[in-house]
Design a protein around this motif. Structure first.
Motif, PDB file in Angstrom:
ATOM      1  N   TYR A  91       0.851  -1.196   0.000  1.00  0.00           N
ATOM      2  CA  TYR A  91       0.000   0.000   0.000  1.00  0.00           C
ATOM      3  C   TYR A  91       0.881   1.239   0.000  1.00  0.00           C
ATOM      4  O   TYR A  91       2.094   1.162   0.246  1.00  0.00           O
ATOM      5  N   ASN A 122      -7.012   4.873  -7.957  1.00  0.00           N
ATOM      6  CA  ASN A 122      -8.122   3.954  -7.701  1.00  0.00           C
ATOM      7  C   ASN A 122      -8.021   3.269  -6.339  1.00  0.00           C
ATOM      8  O   ASN A 122      -8.061   2.037  -6.229  1.00  0.00           O
ATOM      9  N   VAL A 149      -9.186   1.969  -2.571  1.00  0.00           N
ATOM     10  CA  VAL A 149     -10.430   1.604  -1.888  1.00  0.00           C
ATOM     11  C   VAL A 149     -10.582   2.466  -0.641  1.00  0.00           C
ATOM     12  O   VAL A 149     -11.687   2.635  -0.125  1.00  0.00           O
ATOM     13  N   ALA A 150      -9.461   3.025  -0.155  1.00  0.00           N
ATOM     14  CA  ALA A 150      -9.508   3.872   1.035  1.00  0.00           C
ATOM     15  C   ALA A 150      -8.351   4.857   1.036  1.00  0.00           C
ATOM     16  O   ALA A 150      -7.272   4.569   0.511  1.00  0.00           O
ATOM     17  N   ARG A 165     -18.969  10.267  -5.168  1.00  0.00           N
ATOM     18  CA  ARG A 165     -19.869   9.161  -4.835  1.00  0.00           C
ATOM     19  C   ARG A 165     -21.275   9.410  -5.387  1.00  0.00           C
ATOM     20  O   ARG A 165     -21.898   8.513  -5.959  1.00  0.00           O
ATOM     21  N   ASP A 182     -17.292   4.815  -4.501  1.00  0.00           N
ATOM     22  CA  ASP A 182     -17.096   5.154  -3.097  1.00  0.00           C
ATOM     23  C   ASP A 182     -15.670   4.824  -2.668  1.00  0.00           C
ATOM     24  O   ASP A 182     -15.212   3.694  -2.825  1.00  0.00           O
ATOM     25  N   VAL A 183     -14.964   5.811  -2.146  1.00  0.00           N
ATOM     26  CA  VAL A 183     -13.631   5.619  -1.569  1.00  0.00           C
ATOM     27  C   VAL A 183     -13.736   5.911  -0.081  1.00  0.00           C
ATOM     28  O   VAL A 183     -14.150   7.002   0.312  1.00  0.00           O
ATOM     29  N   GLU A 184     -13.381   4.940   0.738  1.00  0.00           N
ATOM     30  CA  GLU A 184     -13.474   5.125   2.183  1.00  0.00           C
ATOM     31  C   GLU A 184     -12.498   6.207   2.629  1.00  0.00           C
ATOM     32  O   GLU A 184     -11.351   6.248   2.197  1.00  0.00           O
ATOM     33  N   TRP A 221     -10.563  -3.327   3.980  1.00  0.00           N
ATOM     34  CA  TRP A 221      -9.858  -2.854   2.775  1.00  0.00           C
ATOM     35  C   TRP A 221      -9.280  -4.034   1.993  1.00  0.00           C
ATOM     36  O   TRP A 221      -9.335  -4.047   0.763  1.00  0.00           O
ATOM     37  N   LYS A 223     -12.068  -5.763   0.031  1.00  0.00           N
ATOM     38  CA  LYS A 223     -12.460  -4.988  -1.152  1.00  0.00           C
ATOM     39  C   LYS A 223     -11.398  -5.089  -2.248  1.00  0.00           C
ATOM     40  O   LYS A 223     -11.721  -5.202  -3.435  1.00  0.00           O
ATOM     41  N   THR A 224     -10.119  -5.043  -1.848  1.00  0.00           N
ATOM     42  CA  THR A 224      -9.028  -5.120  -2.822  1.00  0.00           C
ATOM     43  C   THR A 224      -8.981  -6.482  -3.486  1.00  0.00           C
ATOM     44  O   THR A 224      -8.780  -6.585  -4.705  1.00  0.00           O
ATOM     45  N   ARG A 257     -11.706  -6.700  -6.033  1.00  0.00           N
ATOM     46  CA  ARG A 257     -11.341  -5.913  -7.218  1.00  0.00           C
ATOM     47  C   ARG A 257     -10.314  -6.655  -8.063  1.00  0.00           C
ATOM     48  O   ARG A 257     -10.406  -6.664  -9.298  1.00  0.00           O
TER      49      ARG A 257
END
Length: 301
Positions: free
Chosen positions: A149, A182, A184-185, A220, A226-228, A279, A282-283, A286
């Protein structure tokens, strides 16, 4: 708030922006703190009516037949909730530099970490490990399931669609999972252990988070992406002794939907593992979807 975790209360989520205009205007007029007590103020119904009068605004939507309307009841309940959250939970989660250093050194003994400890931007004796930033990186790395990350993005956060930029935030954030493109958070860290005054730089940190939150909300609503958005803050003297009004603004921001969660001080150790697990999930989803698309696009022999 449940079990000491500072998350938005469902009773105050999704309220119209006019409600938050009342919260801000009345907080400014009546004050954020109770005089002489050092605690967050809970204005009475009578004080709210007086505040509207001082602002030269109408109050007929707040009182009917001598009693509070539903709107007024919600205002009163929110002020009480905000005060209870800050007075009884957040105040005690905030650390000073010695407590943060002790927590950091304890986490260092748990495992080895790839990410080197970040240093603060101060000089001389005040130049130290940025304890909160370092601990956030350590806890994320420990729970990222091997996913790399971006702990220090040197670029603007960008969301793309069909290989083209869809939205790019106006300012750099402090971290992104898994990357600044891109994500997720994304998260922002506000630590001021060595600050002895509450200056404009500290105040600006809150407004920067608000700006990012407004941009993410627009994205959003307009694109469905949506990005946390996570805010992490610490330093008891800065936030509690000097900046209680800004803590109120943070709780307001949380309920307005501009951040998904706020972690204060010691709370990072309890909450970050669960947040990062979300996270990771979600990753992985994806990544699986991307592999499926590549597989479908493979030409037949």
């Amino acid at each position: 708030m449940v079990g000491g975790i500072v998350r938005a209360n469902d009773a105050f989520k999704g309220l119209e922006k006019g409600f938050w205009a009342h919260v801000r205007s009345l907080s400014q007029t009546l004050g954020y703190t109770a005089r002489g007590t050092g605690t967050i103020k809970v204005p009475s119904f009578e004080e709210i009516l007086l505040g509207m009068k001082q602002l030269r605004l109408l109050n007929d939507h707040l009182i009917k037949n001598g009693a509070p309307t539903k709107f007024a009841d919600t205002l009163i309940a929110y002020f009480a909730y905000r005060a209870e959250t800050l007075n009884n939970t957040v105040q005690h989660q905030l650390m000073d530099k010695d407590s943060a250093k002790a927590m950091y050194e304890r986490l260092l003994t748990v495992r080895e970490y790839k990410v080197a400890a970040a240093m603060n931007k101060q000089k001389g004796e005040k130049k130290q490990v940025a304890y909160l930033t370092a601990m956030v990186n350590m806890l994320i790395e420990a729970n990222a399931d091997g996913i790399e990350y971006d702990h220090d993005p040197r670029q603007l956060t960008t969301v793309t669609r069909d290989g083209r930029p869809l939205r790019t935030l106006a300012r750099r954030i402090d971290g992104a999972f898994p990357s600044a493109v891109n994500p997720v958070a994304v998260w922002e860290i506000k630590e001021y252990y060595h600050t002895t005054t509450f200056g404009s730089r500290v105040a600006d940190g809150v407004y920067e988070t608000l700006l990012d939150g407004m941009e993410l909300e627009e994205m959003r609503l307009e694109t469905g992406i949506d990005v946390e958005h996570l805010l992490i803050a610490d330093a008891h003297y800065t936030w509690w002794e000097c900046g209680r009004s800004y803590l109120c603004r943070m709780i307001d921001m949380l309920h307005m939907g501009y951040v998904d969660e706020i972690l204060f001080g010691t709370e990072i150790e309890e909450r970050l593992p669960a947040i990062v697990a979300g996270w990771v999930e979600k990753t992985r989803v994806r990544q699986a979807e991307a592999k499926a698309v590549l597989s479908d696009d493979t030409p037949l022999l």
